[in-house]
Design a protein around this motif. Structure first.
Motif, PDB file in Angstrom:
ATOM      1  N   LEU A 102     -12.682  42.802   1.066  1.00  0.00           N
ATOM      2  CA  LEU A 102     -11.907  44.091   1.185  1.00  0.00           C
ATOM      3  C   LEU A 102     -12.547  45.164   2.386  1.00  0.00           C
ATOM      4  O   LEU A 102     -14.021  45.193   2.275  1.00  0.00           O
ATOM      5  N   THR A 103     -11.998  45.427   3.576  1.00  0.00           N
ATOM      6  CA  THR A 103     -12.796  46.081   4.391  1.00  0.00           C
ATOM      7  C   THR A 103     -12.442  47.740   3.955  1.00  0.00           C
ATOM      8  O   THR A 103     -11.746  48.001   3.454  1.00  0.00           O
ATOM      9  N   GLN A 104     -13.323  48.343   4.755  1.00  0.00           N
ATOM     10  CA  GLN A 104     -13.286  50.029   4.581  1.00  0.00           C
ATOM     11  C   GLN A 104     -11.980  50.350   4.842  1.00  0.00           C
ATOM     12  O   GLN A 104     -11.665  51.829   4.431  1.00  0.00           O
ATOM     13  N   SER A 105     -11.038  49.867   5.867  1.00  0.00           N
ATOM     14  CA  SER A 105      -9.918  50.341   6.080  1.00  0.00           C
ATOM     15  C   SER A 105      -8.700  49.830   5.135  1.00  0.00           C
ATOM     16  O   SER A 105      -7.547  50.003   5.351  1.00  0.00           O
ATOM     17  N   GLY A 106      -9.100  49.041   4.119  1.00  0.00           N
ATOM     18  CA  GLY A 106      -8.289  48.714   3.234  1.00  0.00           C
ATOM     19  C   GLY A 106      -7.602  47.252   3.355  1.00  0.00           C
ATOM     20  O   GLY A 106      -6.718  46.813   2.464  1.00  0.00           O
ATOM     21  N   GLU A 107      -8.089  46.527   4.596  1.00  0.00           N
ATOM     22  CA  GLU A 107      -7.568  45.319   4.681  1.00  0.00           C
ATOM     23  C   GLU A 107      -8.173  44.191   3.873  1.00  0.00           C
ATOM     24  O   GLU A 107      -9.303  44.259   3.551  1.00  0.00           O
TER      25      GLU A 107
END
Ligand code: THU
Length: 132
Positions: free
Chosen positions: A33-38
């Motif tokens: 999970l990336t910080q941008s929600g991906e």
């Protein structure tokens, strides 16, 4: 950012279906999970030259990194084993380098509701790093 754990674990379970594991038959899926929600998924890929096998965690990490993703808040790993699969030493090293702050969740594919949580620091204390 709030982690949607159910969604992340489901993504790891989904990624696991892509496992290429003709030798061990042990399917592993990982989802970052990336910080941008991906969410970026990956699965283990095995080779007849066994040592060339790449774990699900590293496949997911390499996919994400080479797509330009750098900030990871969590990773989920799913396989059919009691308590969920603990990342191997090589994956812990890569996580320490590229996802040091990520929460690590593991779950058994037969029981996705029971999730254990770790920190990368707990999994690999005093990690070897060159770039601060
Ligand atoms: N494996 C992973 O993908 N992740 C882990 O955390 C542990 C092991 C894979 C590598 C190999 O394809 C299979 O599981 C059996 O070791």
């Amino acid at each position: 950012m709030k982690i949607n754990l159910k969604k992340l674990v489901a993504a790891a379970a989904q990624a696991r279906l892509g496992s290429v594991s003709p030798y061990s038959k042990f399917k592993v899926g990982a989802a970052l999970l990336t910080q941008s929600g991906e969410i970026i998924g990956g699965a283990n890929v095995e080779s007849a030259s066994y040592g060339l096998t790449c774990c699900a965690e590293r496949v997911a990490l390499f996919k994400a990194l080479t797509d330009g993703r750098k900030k990871f808040v969590a990773v989920a790993v799913v396989a059919r084993c009691e308590g969920g699969p603990m990342p191997c030493g090589a994956c812990r090293q890569l996580l320490a380098e590229y996802a040091p702050k990520a929460a690590v969740f593991v779950a058994d594919s037969a029981d996705l509701k029971t999730v254990r949580k770790f920190t990368v620091k707990k999994l690999l204390p005093s990690a070897f790093v060159l770039v601060p």
